[in-house]
Design a protein around this motif. Sequence first.
Motif, PDB file in Angstrom:
ATOM      1  N   MET A  71      44.162 -34.717 -37.672  1.00 21.34           N
ATOM      2  CA  MET A  71      43.880 -36.134 -37.970  1.00 21.34           C
ATOM      3  C   MET A  71      43.668 -36.926 -36.678  1.00 21.34           C
ATOM      4  SD  MET A  71      46.227 -37.073 -41.270  1.00 21.34           S
ATOM      5  CE  MET A  71      47.774 -36.371 -40.768  1.00 21.34           C
ATOM      6  N   MET A  72      44.424 -36.570 -35.645  1.00 19.15           N
ATOM      7  CA  MET A  72      44.275 -37.231 -34.350  1.00 19.15           C
ATOM      8  C   MET A  72      42.856 -37.036 -33.813  1.00 19.15           C
ATOM      9  SD  MET A  72      46.208 -36.368 -30.782  1.00 19.15           S
ATOM     10  CE  MET A  72      45.271 -34.873 -30.501  1.00 19.15           C
ATOM     11  N   LEU A  73      42.357 -35.796 -33.892  1.00 22.37           N
ATOM     12  CA  LEU A  73      41.020 -35.533 -33.372  1.00 22.37           C
ATOM     13  C   LEU A  73      39.959 -36.251 -34.205  1.00 22.37           C
ATOM     14  CD1 LEU A  73      41.675 -31.868 -32.334  1.00 22.37           C
ATOM     15  CD2 LEU A  73      40.818 -33.649 -30.799  1.00 22.37           C
ATOM     16  N   ASP A  74      40.179 -36.343 -35.526  1.00 22.30           N
ATOM     17  CA  ASP A  74      39.282 -37.147 -36.373  1.00 22.30           C
ATOM     18  C   ASP A  74      39.144 -38.554 -35.794  1.00 22.30           C
ATOM     19  OD1 ASP A  74      38.519 -35.447 -38.406  1.00 22.30           O
ATOM     20  OD2 ASP A  74      40.083 -36.088 -39.807  1.00 22.30           O
ATOM     21  N   LEU A  75      40.273 -39.089 -35.345  1.00 20.88           N
ATOM     22  CA  LEU A  75      40.322 -40.474 -34.864  1.00 20.88           C
ATOM     23  C   LEU A  75      39.731 -40.653 -33.469  1.00 20.88           C
ATOM     24  CD1 LEU A  75      43.842 -41.945 -35.708  1.00 20.88           C
ATOM     25  CD2 LEU A  75      41.658 -43.033 -36.217  1.00 20.88           C
ATOM     26  N   VAL A  76      40.037 -39.748 -32.561  1.00 24.86           N
ATOM     27  CA  VAL A  76      39.728 -40.017 -31.148  1.00 24.86           C
ATOM     28  C   VAL A  76      38.360 -39.510 -30.676  1.00 24.86           C
ATOM     29  CG1 VAL A  76      42.176 -40.135 -30.541  1.00 24.86           C
ATOM     30  CG2 VAL A  76      40.914 -38.005 -30.163  1.00 24.86           C
ATOM     31  N   GLU A  83      40.545 -46.454 -25.586  1.00 24.36           N
ATOM     32  CA  GLU A  83      40.757 -46.609 -27.034  1.00 24.36           C
ATOM     33  C   GLU A  83      41.694 -45.516 -27.558  1.00 24.36           C
ATOM     34  OE1 GLU A  83      36.463 -48.569 -28.423  1.00 24.36           O
ATOM     35  OE2 GLU A  83      36.617 -46.416 -28.113  1.00 24.36           O
ATOM     36  N   ALA A  84      41.509 -44.298 -27.057  1.00 22.97           N
ATOM     37  CA  ALA A  84      42.341 -43.183 -27.499  1.00 22.97           C
ATOM     38  C   ALA A  84      43.792 -43.383 -27.070  1.00 22.97           C
ATOM     39  CB  ALA A  84      41.796 -41.866 -26.957  1.00 22.97           C
ATOM     40  N   LEU A  85      43.996 -43.885 -25.848  1.00 21.54           N
ATOM     41  CA  LEU A  85      45.358 -44.133 -25.369  1.00 21.54           C
ATOM     42  C   LEU A  85      46.019 -45.240 -26.179  1.00 21.54           C
ATOM     43  CD1 LEU A  85      44.872 -43.816 -21.502  1.00 21.54           C
ATOM     44  CD2 LEU A  85      46.429 -42.441 -22.912  1.00 21.54           C
ATOM     45  N   LYS A  86      45.236 -46.220 -26.596  1.00 24.05           N
ATOM     46  CA  LYS A  86      45.778 -47.309 -27.405  1.00 24.05           C
ATOM     47  C   LYS A  86      46.210 -46.769 -28.781  1.00 24.05           C
ATOM     48  CE  LYS A  86      44.802 -52.031 -28.840  1.00 24.05           C
ATOM     49  NZ  LYS A  86      43.967 -52.439 -29.987  1.00 24.05           N
ATOM     50  N   LEU A  87      45.374 -45.905 -29.360  1.00 17.58           N
ATOM     51  CA  LEU A  87      45.723 -45.302 -30.646  1.00 17.58           C
ATOM     52  C   LEU A  87      46.973 -44.439 -30.514  1.00 17.58           C
ATOM     53  CD1 LEU A  87      42.144 -44.326 -31.883  1.00 17.58           C
ATOM     54  CD2 LEU A  87      43.695 -45.908 -33.042  1.00 17.58           C
ATOM     55  N   SER A  88      47.072 -43.729 -29.396  1.00 19.37           N
ATOM     56  CA  SER A  88      48.236 -42.892 -29.160  1.00 19.37           C
ATOM     57  C   SER A  88      49.500 -43.741 -29.070  1.00 19.37           C
ATOM     58  CB  SER A  88      48.010 -42.093 -27.872  1.00 19.37           C
ATOM     59  OG  SER A  88      49.191 -41.504 -27.453  1.00 19.37           O
ATOM     60  N   ASP A  89      49.397 -44.850 -28.344  1.00 20.41           N
ATOM     61  CA  ASP A  89      50.531 -45.767 -28.224  1.00 20.41           C
ATOM     62  C   ASP A  89      50.925 -46.308 -29.606  1.00 20.41           C
ATOM     63  OD1 ASP A  89      52.315 -47.658 -26.691  1.00 20.41           O
ATOM     64  OD2 ASP A  89      51.009 -49.098 -27.703  1.00 20.41           O
ATOM     65  N   THR A  90      49.920 -46.663 -30.415  1.00 22.52           N
ATOM     66  CA  THR A  90      50.186 -47.176 -31.756  1.00 22.52           C
ATOM     67  C   THR A  90      50.870 -46.115 -32.616  1.00 22.52           C
ATOM     68  OG1 THR A  90      48.200 -48.561 -31.583  1.00 22.52           O
ATOM     69  CG2 THR A  90      49.114 -48.247 -33.785  1.00 22.52           C
ATOM     70  N   PHE A  91      50.371 -44.877 -32.526  1.00 27.49           N
ATOM     71  CA  PHE A  91      50.954 -43.795 -33.316  1.00 27.49           C
ATOM     72  C   PHE A  91      52.427 -43.575 -32.949  1.00 27.49           C
ATOM     73  CE2 PHE A  91      52.003 -39.432 -34.389  1.00 27.49           C
ATOM     74  CZ  PHE A  91      51.503 -39.299 -35.663  1.00 27.49           C
ATOM     75  N   MET A  92      52.700 -43.538 -31.631  1.00 25.11           N
ATOM     76  CA  MET A  92      54.075 -43.326 -31.163  1.00 25.11           C
ATOM     77  C   MET A  92      54.994 -44.445 -31.663  1.00 25.11           C
ATOM     78  SD  MET A  92      54.125 -40.556 -29.329  1.00 25.11           S
ATOM     79  CE  MET A  92      53.076 -39.492 -28.348  1.00 25.11           C
ATOM     80  N   SER A 106      44.494 -49.122 -38.142  1.00 20.08           N
ATOM     81  CA  SER A 106      43.680 -48.519 -37.090  1.00 20.08           C
ATOM     82  C   SER A 106      43.929 -47.015 -36.992  1.00 20.08           C
ATOM     83  CB  SER A 106      43.945 -49.203 -35.742  1.00 20.08           C
ATOM     84  OG  SER A 106      45.187 -48.785 -35.205  1.00 20.08           O
ATOM     85  N   LEU A 107      45.035 -46.548 -37.539  1.00 18.51           N
ATOM     86  CA  LEU A 107      45.346 -45.111 -37.484  1.00 18.51           C
ATOM     87  C   LEU A 107      44.720 -44.342 -38.645  1.00 18.51           C
ATOM     88  CD1 LEU A 107      49.088 -45.226 -36.391  1.00 18.51           C
ATOM     89  CD2 LEU A 107      47.132 -44.576 -34.991  1.00 18.51           C
ATOM     90  N   GLU A 108      44.081 -45.089 -39.561  1.00 13.69           N
ATOM     91  CA  GLU A 108      43.405 -44.468 -40.706  1.00 13.69           C
ATOM     92  C   GLU A 108      44.312 -43.442 -41.389  1.00 13.69           C
ATOM     93  OE1 GLU A 108      39.425 -43.273 -39.482  1.00 13.69           O
ATOM     94  OE2 GLU A 108      39.123 -45.195 -38.482  1.00 13.69           O
ATOM     95  N   GLU A 109      43.822 -42.211 -41.559  1.00 15.16           N
ATOM     96  CA  GLU A 109      44.577 -41.222 -42.316  1.00 15.16           C
ATOM     97  C   GLU A 109      45.907 -40.853 -41.661  1.00 15.16           C
ATOM     98  OE1 GLU A 109      42.888 -37.673 -45.068  1.00 15.16           O
ATOM     99  OE2 GLU A 109      42.595 -37.436 -42.937  1.00 15.16           O
ATOM    100  N   ALA A 110      45.943 -40.919 -40.323  1.00 18.58           N
ATOM    101  CA  ALA A 110      47.172 -40.553 -39.604  1.00 18.58           C
ATOM    102  C   ALA A 110      48.340 -41.467 -39.978  1.00 18.58           C
ATOM    103  CB  ALA A 110      46.927 -40.590 -38.098  1.00 18.58           C
ATOM    104  N   SER A 111      48.051 -42.608 -40.591  1.00 11.04           N
ATOM    105  CA  SER A 111      49.122 -43.536 -40.970  1.00 11.04           C
ATOM    106  C   SER A 111      50.031 -42.945 -42.051  1.00 11.04           C
ATOM    107  CB  SER A 111      48.538 -44.872 -41.432  1.00 11.04           C
ATOM    108  OG  SER A 111      47.772 -44.687 -42.603  1.00 11.04           O
TER     109      SER A 111
END
Length: 139
Positions: A71-76, A83-92, A106-111
């Motif tokens: 799912m992460m790769l789908d997103l980044v 943008e990828a680092l921001k998503l990573s920070d949000t996920f963490m 913003s995390l789409e399916e990973a949420s």
Amino acid sequence: MASTFYNEVLTDHNINPTHKHTLPDANFKLQGVNPSCGDDITLNLKVEDGIIVDGSYEGVGCAISQASADMMLDLVIGKTKEEALKLSDTFMRMIKSSVTEDELDSLEEASILQDISHMPARVKCAVLGWRTLDEILNK
Ligand code: ZN
């Protein structure tokens, strides 16, 4: 309902992973290991002009670690490093503390992995791919 959906998404990413393959032209490659579960993945990225143009993962692990990486790769893929680092920070933060509704979107399916925050033993599984991504992008 939510739990069924969660299981379906997790199962689907394990049976039909989109990004689990080799990536011969990757210019970044890093192994991520979570000994407490036995998850062992290698993340491959192809980064050009600050943009993640392609990515994949290989290795073994539990359903959560594998689905999370997929799912992460789908997103980044297609995003800039920033943008990828921001998503990573949000996920963490989603896993370890809290995020806003917009951030969750913003995390789409990973949420769907948000509930992992209530399962401390699985947190390291869920963040393994993201932690490895972070290490590559911060180099
Ligand atoms: Zn695991």
